[in-house]
Design a protein around this motif. Structure first.
Motif, mmCIF file in Angstrom:
data_model
loop_
_atom_site.group_PDB
_atom_site.id
_atom_site.type_symbol
_atom_site.label_atom_id
_atom_site.label_comp_id
_atom_site.label_asym_id
_atom_site.label_seq_id
_atom_site.Cartn_x
_atom_site.Cartn_y
_atom_site.Cartn_z
ATOM 1 N N ILE A 139 5.184 27.351 -32.331
ATOM 2 C CA ILE A 139 5.404 28.641 -31.750
ATOM 3 C C ILE A 139 5.961 28.461 -30.511
ATOM 4 N N GLY A 140 5.341 27.712 -29.410
ATOM 5 C CA GLY A 140 5.705 27.781 -28.133
ATOM 6 C C GLY A 140 6.897 26.770 -27.570
ATOM 7 N N LYS A 141 7.104 25.961 -28.660
ATOM 8 C CA LYS A 141 8.351 25.094 -28.573
ATOM 9 C C LYS A 141 8.731 24.717 -26.978
ATOM 10 N N PRO A 142 7.983 24.187 -26.464
ATOM 11 C CA PRO A 142 8.076 23.767 -24.980
ATOM 12 C C PRO A 142 9.258 22.708 -24.892
ATOM 13 N N LYS A 143 9.933 22.844 -23.904
ATOM 14 C CA LYS A 143 11.042 22.179 -23.557
ATOM 15 C C LYS A 143 10.780 21.406 -22.054
ATOM 16 N N VAL A 161 -3.889 21.450 -25.711
ATOM 17 C CA VAL A 161 -2.465 22.112 -25.513
ATOM 18 C C VAL A 161 -1.915 21.534 -24.308
ATOM 19 N N GLY A 162 -2.614 21.572 -22.898
ATOM 20 C CA GLY A 162 -2.261 21.290 -21.757
ATOM 21 C C GLY A 162 -1.751 19.677 -21.900
ATOM 22 N N GLN A 163 -2.412 18.914 -22.431
ATOM 23 C CA GLN A 163 -1.879 17.566 -22.734
ATOM 24 C C GLN A 163 -0.647 17.292 -23.476
ATOM 25 N N ILE A 164 -0.739 18.025 -24.583
ATOM 26 C CA ILE A 164 0.361 17.773 -25.426
ATOM 27 C C ILE A 164 1.741 18.254 -24.613
ATOM 28 N N ALA A 165 1.515 19.386 -23.783
ATOM 29 C CA ALA A 165 2.662 19.775 -22.967
ATOM 30 C C ALA A 165 3.039 19.021 -21.965
ATOM 31 N N LYS A 166 2.032 18.179 -21.400
ATOM 32 C CA LYS A 166 2.400 17.126 -20.568
ATOM 33 C C LYS A 166 3.158 16.050 -21.059
ATOM 34 N N ILE A 167 2.764 15.654 -22.177
ATOM 35 C CA ILE A 167 3.514 14.481 -23.119
ATOM 36 C C ILE A 167 5.044 15.106 -23.290
ATOM 37 N N LYS A 168 5.147 16.560 -23.594
ATOM 38 C CA LYS A 168 6.415 16.989 -23.730
ATOM 39 C C LYS A 168 7.435 17.213 -22.434
ATOM 40 N N GLY A 169 6.720 16.652 -21.153
ATOM 41 C CA GLY A 169 7.302 16.953 -19.998
ATOM 42 C C GLY A 169 7.427 18.213 -19.292
ATOM 43 N N CYS A 170 6.330 18.712 -19.559
ATOM 44 C CA CYS A 170 6.361 20.254 -19.077
ATOM 45 C C CYS A 170 5.484 20.300 -17.460
ATOM 46 N N HIS A 171 5.536 21.241 -16.947
ATOM 47 C CA HIS A 171 4.979 21.749 -15.543
ATOM 48 C C HIS A 171 3.521 22.526 -16.336
ATOM 49 N N VAL A 172 2.501 21.992 -16.184
ATOM 50 C CA VAL A 172 1.396 22.629 -16.846
ATOM 51 C C VAL A 172 0.316 22.992 -16.059
ATOM 52 N N VAL A 173 -0.002 24.335 -16.151
ATOM 53 C CA VAL A 173 -0.976 25.119 -15.348
ATOM 54 C C VAL A 173 -2.168 25.610 -16.344
ATOM 55 N N GLY A 174 -3.275 25.170 -15.935
ATOM 56 C CA GLY A 174 -4.513 25.698 -16.867
ATOM 57 C C GLY A 174 -5.149 26.550 -16.010
ATOM 58 N N ILE A 175 -5.997 27.550 -16.865
ATOM 59 C CA ILE A 175 -6.747 28.508 -16.251
ATOM 60 C C ILE A 175 -8.077 28.402 -16.907
ATOM 61 N N ALA A 176 -9.162 28.136 -15.986
ATOM 62 C CA ALA A 176 -10.707 27.804 -16.604
ATOM 63 C C ALA A 176 -11.710 28.571 -15.672
#
Lengths: 334, 334
Positions: A139-143, A161-176
């Motif tokens: 769904i997110g299809k991060p580029k 999610v955040g780690q997969i996004a990093k693997i895909k080369g994204c800029h990742v912001v988490g909210i906790a």
């Protein structure tokens, strides 16, 4: 030999309470032809179970009052009348909140204990991991280079999610919601930025940490946190609606700003899903997640509470924000 | 020769009013190298223009105060310094709300007056038709036998959506606001059912007319009408968010039930879009729509108001629900 089980005895109103649950004891069930007896080792508590306690039919049937709760379980086969399963096999499945469960084999799968710790079969290489994997990628299809924001970022799904996004080369912001969680995400999981929604000015931090806007929002939380993220989405943004933990204990309909106008302005996509939507692709997901975990490109944490009798409290703790990583209950030794 | 133009002189607060607009008169502009002078024949008024009057940058730039409004126009080339255009050519483009416009050729396209009435170039085979075509087919993806609900069903977009859905073999339910509109949709356009949102009990009628739930909801309207439809969507439903006319004149943020939980329950997709997202496929859309219109499988109505000076009232009428079909202003004879 005794078999303890946890029943749902009343439907929670608002936050679940210990008195909604009851521990009962009976004899260990006998298995019939084609059946398997499983000793529970780990039991998974997950936010989606709150919906099943409501007594309304949704994508899964509601829990019935007076019946044993069910959820993700890792267990050991101790007796088998089923040709595919032998005593000693480690299995994963949606089974009883009990010391033992009986299965006809249809709702369990074998776990290879040599590949990864068996507990990960209900965690990072189990349903939560698959949820992160399919929600983000399908769904997110991060580029590469895009900005991905994830809420509930320290939970079992969000941290993956955040780690997969990093693997895909994204800029990742988490909210906790705690400093400990934020430090873990930033220092150990290498999120680019983290926002503590309890102490930070979310709007200001989003602006600071997402200077190019938000391309993918993976939403586990809903409510006002999501409102803030949604106002910063880019053209053709993808909003993955995985969970709405902020709303699960609300007693009346949750109102908020209507978002359709913003979806038009940004030609944005918003899609809800459950991991079951991807049933026929689960093996692909298990394989890739297992690979990432064994390579060390996906890390995970488990928060383990001891004892079946403490499962209700472990579940309630999800809504207090107790867990950093996957919340498990250890029912017996491996 | 005089050239009348309509300016935006103040930003509407709530419902637009005649005093937000002003008619001015100047000389017909002279064209330079590579330019074309166009005499306006038909002018299109569209709900999305309300957003441009707000003065906030969205997917199109806002209208500036004191400047001439622009919108969809069908006109005739009366002078040309551009090799692709000859005097007498009929063209369509986003041009001035004026008797005459100047174009460098980049924002206009030629219309073949032998294929269909030229007014359809800003209607059923123009932007509204393309909006219906791409939104329904690319986002809604209706399958034979599915139930498609469309709000704002008697408008230029909605009436085309319903007819394309019928072509695709769907069960089509329209929502409109007058008995005349409802009768037109049912009797002339062969919608399966129509709901008058002003006089019917929407919830009850949706239940009656969508016994198998809603697979595709094409939303032109938003607000409480959409709330009702959203509670009846099926698993894997697609919600095409095209317009939110009920909200365009609101002066404060519109609140409503948060829909994310429902999107998860139903694994549903909601996507906003504008026709510009499909720019590179417009020719395919023009061709298919033209074919359907010439075959008679798509019918259309036009509501024509005479005189440039009446364009503001035609525009305001969109929000009163005046128009059955495409709202046009005739500025000069063909």
């Amino acid at each position: 030999m005794e078999n303890r089980s946890i029943l749902l005895v009343s439907r929670p109103e608002g936050m679940p309470k210990p008195e909604n649950f009851k521990l009962t004891t009976a004899a260990v069930p006998e298995i019939g032809t084609g059946e398997v007896l499983i000793r529970t080792i780990y039991l998974s508590v997950d936010p989606y179970m709150r919906g099943r306690m409501r007594g309304v039919k949704t994508y899964v049937d509601p829990f019935e009052l007076g019946e044993v709760l069910t959820g993700g379980v890792i267990g050991k086969v101790i007796e088998s009348n089923h040709e595919d399963f032998q005593p000693g096999d480690i299995v994963e499945g949606r089974l009883n909140w009990a010391d033992h469960s009986v299965s006809d084999g249809a709702n369990i799968r074998k776990i290879d204990p040599d590949l990864a710790p068996i507990s990960t079969g209900i965690g990072v290489v189990g349903m939560p991991g698959l949820t992160a994997y399919f929600g983000l990628l399908d769904i997110g299809k991060p580029k590469k280079g895009e900005t991905v924001v994830v809420s509930g970022a320290a939970g079992a799904v969000g941290s993956t999610v955040g780690q997969i996004a990093k693997i895909k080369g994204c800029h990742v912001v988490g909210i906790a919601g705690t400093e400990e969680k934020c430090a873990y995400l930033k220092d150990e999981l290498a999120f680019d930025h983290v926002i503590n929604y309890k102490t930070d000015d979310i709007r200001k931090k989003l602006k600071e940490y997402c200077p190019d806007g938000v391309d993918v929002y993976f939403d586990n939380v809903g409510g006002h946190i999501s409102d803030e993220v949604l106002w910063r989405i880019n053209y053709q943004a993808r909003i993955v609606v995985c969970g709405q933990i902020s709303a699960y204990n609300l007693q009346s309909a949750d109102k908020g700003p209507r978002i359709q106008g913003q979806l038009i302005q940004k030609s944005a996509l918003m899609k809800g899903f459950i991991v079951g939507d991807y049933m026929d692709q689960h093996n692909e997901g298990y394989e890739q997640l297992g690979k990432w975990v064994s390579e060390g490109s996906i890390k995970y944490r488990e928060n383990i509470i001891e004892g079946l009798e403490n499962a209700p409290d472990a579940f309630i703790g999800l809504f207090r924000g107790d867990n950093l990583g996957k919340q498990l209950v250890r029912v017996s030794e491996e």
